[in-house]
Design a protein around this motif. Structure first.
Motif, PDB file in Angstrom:
ATOM      1  N   VAL A 282      -1.486   3.990  -8.963  1.00 17.85           N
ATOM      2  CA  VAL A 282      -1.132   3.563 -10.317  1.00 17.85           C
ATOM      3  C   VAL A 282      -0.062   4.471 -10.910  1.00 17.85           C
ATOM      4  CG1 VAL A 282      -1.992   3.206 -12.669  1.00 17.85           C
ATOM      5  CG2 VAL A 282      -3.402   2.541 -10.702  1.00 17.85           C
ATOM      6  N   SER A 283      -0.260   5.799 -10.776  1.00 17.48           N
ATOM      7  CA  SER A 283       0.676   6.735 -11.392  1.00 17.48           C
ATOM      8  C   SER A 283       1.646   7.361 -10.397  1.00 17.48           C
ATOM      9  CB  SER A 283      -0.102   7.843 -12.110  1.00 17.48           C
ATOM     10  OG  SER A 283      -0.911   8.564 -11.183  1.00 17.48           O
ATOM     11  N   ASP A 284       1.250   7.483  -9.144  1.00 16.28           N
ATOM     12  CA  ASP A 284       2.088   8.101  -8.123  1.00 16.28           C
ATOM     13  C   ASP A 284       2.163   7.205  -6.896  1.00 16.28           C
ATOM     14  OD1 ASP A 284       2.265  10.243  -9.806  1.00 16.28           O
ATOM     15  OD2 ASP A 284       1.098  11.619  -8.565  1.00 16.28           O
ATOM     16  N   ASP A 285       3.225   7.390  -6.114  1.00 12.83           N
ATOM     17  CA  ASP A 285       3.366   6.664  -4.855  1.00 12.83           C
ATOM     18  C   ASP A 285       3.154   7.653  -3.701  1.00 12.83           C
ATOM     19  OD1 ASP A 285       3.923   5.085  -2.718  1.00 12.83           O
ATOM     20  OD2 ASP A 285       5.987   4.596  -3.294  1.00 12.83           O
ATOM     21  N   LEU A 286       1.884   7.947  -3.412  1.00 18.24           N
ATOM     22  CA  LEU A 286       1.568   8.882  -2.339  1.00 18.24           C
ATOM     23  C   LEU A 286       1.826   8.266  -0.958  1.00 18.24           C
ATOM     24  CD1 LEU A 286      -1.788  10.422  -3.675  1.00 18.24           C
ATOM     25  CD2 LEU A 286       0.560  11.233  -4.020  1.00 18.24           C
ATOM     26  N   GLY A 287       1.784   6.959  -0.881  1.00 17.73           N
ATOM     27  CA  GLY A 287       1.946   6.293   0.398  1.00 17.73           C
ATOM     28  C   GLY A 287       3.275   6.558   1.070  1.00 17.73           C
ATOM     29  N   GLN A 288       4.334   6.738   0.285  1.00 15.23           N
ATOM     30  CA  GLN A 288       5.661   6.929   0.869  1.00 15.23           C
ATOM     31  C   GLN A 288       5.718   8.157   1.776  1.00 15.23           C
ATOM     32  OE1 GLN A 288       8.766   8.014  -1.946  1.00 15.23           O
ATOM     33  NE2 GLN A 288       7.272   8.881  -3.385  1.00 15.23           N
ATOM     34  N   LYS A 289       4.903   9.150   1.484  1.00 11.79           N
ATOM     35  CA  LYS A 289       4.908  10.357   2.310  1.00 11.79           C
ATOM     36  C   LYS A 289       4.251  10.137   3.671  1.00 11.79           C
ATOM     37  CE  LYS A 289       5.097  13.552  -1.586  1.00 11.79           C
ATOM     38  NZ  LYS A 289       4.491  14.724  -2.275  1.00 11.79           N
ATOM     39  N   LEU A 290       3.501   9.042   3.790  1.00  7.79           N
ATOM     40  CA  LEU A 290       2.848   8.704   5.054  1.00  7.79           C
ATOM     41  C   LEU A 290       3.554   7.554   5.765  1.00  7.79           C
ATOM     42  CD1 LEU A 290      -0.890   8.763   3.873  1.00  7.79           C
ATOM     43  CD2 LEU A 290       0.275  10.521   5.227  1.00  7.79           C
ATOM     44  N   GLY A 291       4.594   7.012   5.144  1.00  9.32           N
ATOM     45  CA  GLY A 291       5.248   5.847   5.704  1.00  9.32           C
ATOM     46  C   GLY A 291       4.489   4.573   5.396  1.00  9.32           C
ATOM     47  N   LEU A 292       3.718   4.584   4.308  1.00  6.73           N
ATOM     48  CA  LEU A 292       2.876   3.453   3.934  1.00  6.73           C
ATOM     49  C   LEU A 292       3.253   2.948   2.542  1.00  6.73           C
ATOM     50  CD1 LEU A 292      -0.579   4.883   5.098  1.00  6.73           C
ATOM     51  CD2 LEU A 292       0.957   3.350   6.364  1.00  6.73           C
ATOM     52  N   SER A 293       2.674   1.822   2.163  1.00  2.00           N
ATOM     53  CA  SER A 293       2.939   1.251   0.842  1.00  2.00           C
ATOM     54  C   SER A 293       2.207   2.032  -0.244  1.00  2.00           C
ATOM     55  CB  SER A 293       2.498  -0.212   0.796  1.00  2.00           C
ATOM     56  OG  SER A 293       1.086  -0.304   0.930  1.00  2.00           O
ATOM     57  N   ARG A 294       2.583   1.785  -1.475  1.00  2.88           N
ATOM     58  CA  ARG A 294       1.983   2.469  -2.621  1.00  2.88           C
ATOM     59  C   ARG A 294       0.472   2.222  -2.722  1.00  2.88           C
ATOM     60  NH1 ARG A 294       5.064   3.645  -7.495  1.00  2.88           N
ATOM     61  NH2 ARG A 294       3.674   4.434  -9.126  1.00  2.88           N
ATOM     62  N   ASP A 295       0.034   1.039  -2.305  1.00  3.80           N
ATOM     63  CA  ASP A 295      -1.369   0.651  -2.459  1.00  3.80           C
ATOM     64  C   ASP A 295      -2.187   0.825  -1.187  1.00  3.80           C
ATOM     65  OD1 ASP A 295      -0.166  -1.352  -1.019  1.00  3.80           O
ATOM     66  OD2 ASP A 295      -0.856  -2.998  -2.295  1.00  3.80           O
ATOM     67  N   TRP A 296      -1.783   1.718  -0.305  1.00  5.53           N
ATOM     68  CA  TRP A 296      -2.467   1.904   0.987  1.00  5.53           C
ATOM     69  C   TRP A 296      -3.931   2.282   0.812  1.00  5.53           C
ATOM     70  CZ3 TRP A 296      -4.305   6.727   2.845  1.00  5.53           C
ATOM     71  CH2 TRP A 296      -4.056   7.825   1.995  1.00  5.53           C
ATOM     72  N   ALA A 297      -4.218   3.215  -0.093  1.00  7.05           N
ATOM     73  CA  ALA A 297      -5.608   3.659  -0.283  1.00  7.05           C
ATOM     74  C   ALA A 297      -6.428   2.564  -0.967  1.00  7.05           C
ATOM     75  CB  ALA A 297      -5.652   4.952  -1.097  1.00  7.05           C
ATOM     76  N   TYR A 298      -5.816   1.864  -1.923  1.00  6.61           N
ATOM     77  CA  TYR A 298      -6.484   0.717  -2.554  1.00  6.61           C
ATOM     78  C   TYR A 298      -6.894  -0.293  -1.485  1.00  6.61           C
ATOM     79  CZ  TYR A 298      -6.827  -3.873  -4.764  1.00  6.61           C
ATOM     80  OH  TYR A 298      -7.245  -5.124  -5.123  1.00  6.61           O
ATOM     81  N   ASN A 299      -5.994  -0.596  -0.563  1.00  5.65           N
ATOM     82  CA  ASN A 299      -6.286  -1.582   0.485  1.00  5.65           C
ATOM     83  C   ASN A 299      -7.441  -1.150   1.373  1.00  5.65           C
ATOM     84  OD1 ASN A 299      -4.298  -3.436  -0.268  1.00  5.65           O
ATOM     85  ND2 ASN A 299      -2.718  -2.426   0.958  1.00  5.65           N
ATOM     86  N   ILE A 300      -7.509   0.142   1.678  1.00  5.42           N
ATOM     87  CA  ILE A 300      -8.613   0.648   2.499  1.00  5.42           C
ATOM     88  C   ILE A 300      -9.949   0.363   1.817  1.00  5.42           C
ATOM     89  CG2 ILE A 300      -9.740   2.731   3.387  1.00  5.42           C
ATOM     90  CD1 ILE A 300      -6.933   3.934   3.769  1.00  5.42           C
ATOM     91  N   VAL A 301     -10.053   0.755   0.553  1.00  4.55           N
ATOM     92  CA  VAL A 301     -11.316   0.608  -0.171  1.00  4.55           C
ATOM     93  C   VAL A 301     -11.638  -0.860  -0.417  1.00  4.55           C
ATOM     94  CG1 VAL A 301     -12.617   1.267  -2.225  1.00  4.55           C
ATOM     95  CG2 VAL A 301     -10.941   2.847  -1.264  1.00  4.55           C
ATOM     96  N   LYS A 302     -10.645  -1.633  -0.803  1.00  9.04           N
ATOM     97  CA  LYS A 302     -10.870  -3.046  -1.107  1.00  9.04           C
ATOM     98  C   LYS A 302     -11.319  -3.825   0.129  1.00  9.04           C
ATOM     99  CE  LYS A 302     -10.690  -6.829  -3.608  1.00  9.04           C
ATOM    100  NZ  LYS A 302     -11.642  -7.054  -4.734  1.00  9.04           N
ATOM    101  N   LEU A 303     -10.707  -3.552   1.278  1.00  8.46           N
ATOM    102  CA  LEU A 303     -10.936  -4.353   2.470  1.00  8.46           C
ATOM    103  C   LEU A 303     -12.015  -3.799   3.393  1.00  8.46           C
ATOM    104  CD1 LEU A 303      -7.207  -5.176   3.339  1.00  8.46           C
ATOM    105  CD2 LEU A 303      -8.872  -6.623   2.132  1.00  8.46           C
ATOM    106  N   VAL A 304     -12.268  -2.485   3.318  1.00  8.89           N
ATOM    107  CA  VAL A 304     -13.239  -1.856   4.239  1.00  8.89           C
ATOM    108  C   VAL A 304     -14.353  -1.128   3.501  1.00  8.89           C
ATOM    109  CG1 VAL A 304     -13.506  -0.336   6.243  1.00  8.89           C
ATOM    110  CG2 VAL A 304     -11.351  -1.568   5.929  1.00  8.89           C
ATOM    111  N   GLY A 305     -14.010  -0.469   2.390  1.00 10.34           N
ATOM    112  CA  GLY A 305     -15.017   0.276   1.638  1.00 10.34           C
ATOM    113  C   GLY A 305     -14.804   1.769   1.725  1.00 10.34           C
ATOM    114  N   ASN A 306     -15.607   2.501   0.955  1.00  6.22           N
ATOM    115  CA  ASN A 306     -15.542   3.966   1.031  1.00  6.22           C
ATOM    116  C   ASN A 306     -16.440   4.475   2.160  1.00  6.22           C
ATOM    117  OD1 ASN A 306     -18.255   4.344   0.078  1.00  6.22           O
ATOM    118  ND2 ASN A 306     -17.566   4.236  -2.054  1.00  6.22           N
TER     119      ASN A 306
END
Length: 343
Positions: A282-306
């Protein structure tokens, strides 16, 4: 979990040479994964709760879900995760030859494996320890009562060395009988060819479900070793290792922050917690440092869970495996599971 026999030492040297010769050709694992639009994960064979095929022919389990988390992070789609079963003795070669991109297997993180073998353990994802299963009818209550016993174990694991160390220290005698794979070892024990069966306690609990009469067996109380288990990659690609490590941390951090697959949309829309906002893009784009999209962590939790959701549905007290969190609880709950801050 590899024993220190002359043969296994030779195999380790050969595998290390193979990793070294192929490292340059596969330096860009993330780029390869994106190009083929599939992430390939090597998993253990027929391991209920960790990696197994259900009645509908679908791969499920704790280790499979981590592969799905990688796919969610990279593609925003869990369907692009592909699992490949690898026997313990073959798994490192399969990884070295780029047959898979990562091993989400049951291998213990050890000194010899992490140094000079062309492997990199990204982080412990599951904390286990070696135990023993016996028949209740034998009336054995402790490992110390197995003096003179015949013990079934799988080849290509550290179980032989752990048994040797434990029994030698206590001046106990034993006979180890090894088999080509974990299932053959279980079958041999079930057929009465051994007095006891040894493996990591988590694997005993899961694979024990496949015995003819599971209720007639028990796991002895002693844990004779520490077995931290986690994803393994080739050590020639630090960028990929970094990504795999932080995907794992994302599942843990989500549990720490109280973000679940059910509330992640609400948290993304309304949370005022700065770390939650950074984590969900929401506030930062951490994904770019991994070569991933901004919502990479959101996608993990939404699609697989914590991490907690993944553990509970595959291994937890209400699952067929019935494991408590124990050491695999969050650090704040007395466990060993922890993620660095997302900042």
């Amino acid at each position: 979990m590899t024993s220190r026999t002359p043969l296994s030492t030779a195999l380790t040297v050969a595998t290390a040479a193979l990793f070294a010769s192929l490292g340059a050709a596969h330096a860009g694992t993330l780029e390869d994964v994106k190009q083929r639009e599939v992430v390939r994960c090597g998993t253990s064979p027929n391991n209920p709760g960790f990696a197994f095929t259900d009645s509908a022919g679908k791969q499920r389990g704790f280790d499979v879900d981590f592969c799905r988390a990688l796919s969610a992070a990279i593609f925003g789609d869990v369907a692009k995760a592909e699992t490949k079963v690898a026997e313990p003795r073959d798994a490192f070669t399969v990884l070295a030859t780029a047959g898979v991109d990562v091993l989400t297997h049951r291998f213990t993180w050890s000194f010899n494996r992490d140094n000079g073998a062309g492997l990199e353990f990204t982080q412990a994802l599951f904390y286990d320890g070696q135990g023993f299963m016996v028949r209740k009818s034998a009336n054995v209550k402790s490992v110390n009562e197995l003096n003179g016993a015949t013990i079934c174990a799988a080849q290509g694991t550290t179980t032989e060395l752990n048994v040797a160390d434990y029994f030698r220290q206590r001046k106990l005698t034993y006979k180890i009988v090894t088999f080509n794979g974990t299932d053959p070892a279980r079958l041999a024990y079930d057929e009465g060819r051994c007095d006891a069966w040894t493996n990591d306690r988590g694997s005993l609990a899961s694979r024990g479900q496949g015995l003819k009469n599971p209720a007639e067996h028990l796991i002895l109380p002693e844990t004779i070793s520490k077995e931290p288990v986690g994803p393994i990659v080739r050590d020639s690609d630090p960028k990929w290792a970094h990504l795999v490590r932080w995907v794992m941390f994302a599942t843990i951090a989500a549990e720490e922050l109280g973000i679940t697959s059910e509330n992640v949309d609400e948290m993304k829309a309304s949370s005022t917690n700065p770390e939650v906002k950074r984590f969900l893009g929401v506030s930062d784009d951490l994904g770019q440092k991994l070569g991933l999209s901004r919502d990479w962590a959101y996608n993990i939790v939404k699609l697989v869970g914590n991490y907690g959701e993944i553990f509970d549905r595959n291994l937890g007290a209400k699952s067929p495996i019935g494991l408590s969190r124990g050491l695999n609880g969050l650090w704040k709950d007395g466990g060993l599971v922890i993620a660095p801050p997302f900042r």
